[in-house]
Scaffold this motif. Structure first.
Motif, PDB file in Angstrom:
ATOM      1  N   VAL A  21       0.427  -1.059  -0.091  1.00 36.47           N
ATOM      2  CA  VAL A  21       0.119   0.224  -0.005  1.00 36.47           C
ATOM      3  C   VAL A  21       0.513   1.328   0.162  1.00 36.47           C
ATOM      4  CG1 VAL A  21      -1.607   1.349   1.482  1.00 36.47           C
ATOM      5  CG2 VAL A  21      -1.726  -1.478   1.099  1.00 36.47           C
ATOM      6  N   THR A  22       0.734   2.338  -0.282  1.00 40.68           N
ATOM      7  CA  THR A  22       1.652   3.945  -1.401  1.00 40.68           C
ATOM      8  C   THR A  22       0.960   3.976   0.375  1.00 40.68           C
ATOM      9  OG1 THR A  22       1.789   2.924  -4.064  1.00 40.68           O
ATOM     10  CG2 THR A  22       2.381   5.402  -2.516  1.00 40.68           C
ATOM     11  N   MET A  23       2.226   4.934   0.719  1.00 43.70           N
ATOM     12  CA  MET A  23       1.648   6.078   2.363  1.00 43.70           C
ATOM     13  C   MET A  23       1.885   7.289   1.556  1.00 43.70           C
ATOM     14  SD  MET A  23       0.627   2.806   4.393  1.00 43.70           S
ATOM     15  CE  MET A  23       0.489   3.631   5.756  1.00 43.70           C
ATOM     16  N   VAL A  24       1.270   8.189   1.965  1.00 41.97           N
ATOM     17  CA  VAL A  24       1.729   9.275   1.694  1.00 41.97           C
ATOM     18  C   VAL A  24       2.352  10.024   2.676  1.00 41.97           C
ATOM     19  CG1 VAL A  24       0.222   9.692  -0.240  1.00 41.97           C
ATOM     20  CG2 VAL A  24      -0.495   9.739   2.340  1.00 41.97           C
ATOM     21  N   ASP A  25       3.170  11.151   2.249  1.00 41.13           N
ATOM     22  CA  ASP A  25       4.045  11.885   3.353  1.00 41.13           C
ATOM     23  C   ASP A  25       3.157  13.005   4.089  1.00 41.13           C
ATOM     24  OD1 ASP A  25       3.334  13.945   1.856  1.00 41.13           O
ATOM     25  OD2 ASP A  25       6.039  14.332   1.675  1.00 41.13           O
ATOM     26  N   ASP A  67      -2.969   5.716   3.655  1.00 37.95           N
ATOM     27  CA  ASP A  67      -3.220   5.260   2.926  1.00 37.95           C
ATOM     28  C   ASP A  67      -3.878   5.420   1.882  1.00 37.95           C
ATOM     29  OD1 ASP A  67      -5.535   4.438   4.000  1.00 37.95           O
ATOM     30  OD2 ASP A  67      -4.708   2.048   3.853  1.00 37.95           O
ATOM     31  N   LEU A  68      -4.502   6.294   1.852  1.00 41.76           N
ATOM     32  CA  LEU A  68      -6.188   7.826   1.472  1.00 41.76           C
ATOM     33  C   LEU A  68      -6.994   7.189   1.263  1.00 41.76           C
ATOM     34  CD1 LEU A  68      -3.772   9.319  -1.209  1.00 41.76           C
ATOM     35  CD2 LEU A  68      -4.516  10.715   1.039  1.00 41.76           C
ATOM     36  N   HIS A 110      -7.318   7.133  -5.843  1.00 46.67           N
ATOM     37  CA  HIS A 110      -8.388   7.026  -5.663  1.00 46.67           C
ATOM     38  C   HIS A 110      -8.822   8.352  -4.469  1.00 46.67           C
ATOM     39  CE1 HIS A 110     -10.686   3.749  -3.163  1.00 46.67           C
ATOM     40  NE2 HIS A 110     -10.205   4.373  -2.123  1.00 46.67           N
ATOM     41  N   THR A 111     -10.379   7.903  -5.133  1.00 52.90           N
ATOM     42  CA  THR A 111     -10.775   9.102  -3.948  1.00 52.90           C
ATOM     43  C   THR A 111     -11.017   8.014  -2.467  1.00 52.90           C
ATOM     44  OG1 THR A 111     -12.051  10.108  -5.560  1.00 52.90           O
ATOM     45  CG2 THR A 111     -12.854  10.658  -3.397  1.00 52.90           C
ATOM     46  N   PRO A 112     -10.988   8.888  -1.506  1.00 45.94           N
ATOM     47  CA  PRO A 112     -11.710   8.054   0.077  1.00 45.94           C
ATOM     48  C   PRO A 112     -12.837   7.784   0.604  1.00 45.94           C
ATOM     49  CG  PRO A 112     -10.432  10.003   0.324  1.00 45.94           C
ATOM     50  CD  PRO A 112     -10.128  10.026  -1.345  1.00 45.94           C
ATOM     51  N   GLU A 113     -13.165   7.085   0.998  1.00 44.29           N
ATOM     52  CA  GLU A 113     -14.234   6.487   1.241  1.00 44.29           C
ATOM     53  C   GLU A 113     -14.556   8.043   2.560  1.00 44.29           C
ATOM     54  OE1 GLU A 113     -16.507   3.058   3.512  1.00 44.29           O
ATOM     55  OE2 GLU A 113     -15.152   2.894   2.372  1.00 44.29           O
ATOM     56  N   LEU A 114     -15.942   8.546   2.112  1.00 46.83           N
ATOM     57  CA  LEU A 114     -16.066   9.427   3.546  1.00 46.83           C
ATOM     58  C   LEU A 114     -17.111   9.050   4.587  1.00 46.83           C
ATOM     59  CD1 LEU A 114     -16.994  12.487   0.638  1.00 46.83           C
ATOM     60  CD2 LEU A 114     -14.763  12.282   1.795  1.00 46.83           C
ATOM     61  N   GLU A 115     -16.295   9.326   5.496  1.00 47.01           N
ATOM     62  CA  GLU A 115     -17.600   8.913   7.292  1.00 47.01           C
ATOM     63  C   GLU A 115     -17.704  10.534   8.160  1.00 47.01           C
ATOM     64  OE1 GLU A 115     -16.843   6.902  11.701  1.00 47.01           O
ATOM     65  OE2 GLU A 115     -15.267   6.610   9.844  1.00 47.01           O
TER      66      GLU A 115
END
Length: 156
Positions: A21-25, A67-68, A110-115
């Motif tokens: 899984v790609t992690m962002v800074d 992981d967005l 990838h657009t994140p799932e919103l909660e």
């Protein structure tokens, strides 16, 4: 032959977690948080057809996972109790609409799932201000006012 510069090339590529899984800074994650917050605020203000959602609703914060994949959207409103519960229910129902609109507005792989999560900060602040106004002493007249000053007691 050009000399090789140390470091910057590796800082441009995102880190890859053990499961692939790609992690962002952190800076990119904060930028994405702000972009999503601004876009949801704009959608609530201008694009929502539901009259209950066009009331005074503020998106106070967005927290995207590294992981967005998911984003917690903290929402605050002046309403409390059953009104706030109804607004949250409608926001959760419209989450897919907001996600689709965000995908069109923000260029993400990838657009994140919103909660949606209720944040009571605005309602709490309004309640504190009301209490302060209720118990605050009456304002004093400023110096140099045109109103007559109360007479000083005379010593006899």
């Amino acid at each position: 032959m050009r000399p090789r510069l140390p470091g910057p090339a590796s800082s441009l590529t995102p880190a890859v977690h053990a499961q692939g899984v790609t992690m962002v800074d952190k800076r990119r994650q904060q930028r994405i948080n702000q972009l999503i917050r601004d876009e949801i605020s704009r959608l609530l203000r201008y694009e929502t057809d539901d009259p209950a959602l066009s009331t005074m609703i503020s998106v106070t914060e967005v927290q995207v996972t590294q992981d967005l994949q998911k984003a917690k959207v903290f929402v605050s409103t002046l309403d409390e109790g059953p009104e706030a519960d109804e607004i949250m229910k409608r926001l959760r129902k419209a989450a897919r609409f907001y996600r689709r609109e965000i995908a069109q507005a923000i260029n993400l792989r990838h657009t994140p799932e919103l909660e949606f999560v209720y944040d009571p900060s605005i309602a709490r602040g309004a309640r504190v201000l009301a209490l302060l106004r209720e118990y605050a002493p009456p304002p004093e007249t400023p110096v140099g006012s045109t109103e007559a000053a109360p007479a000083a007691p005379e010593d006899a």
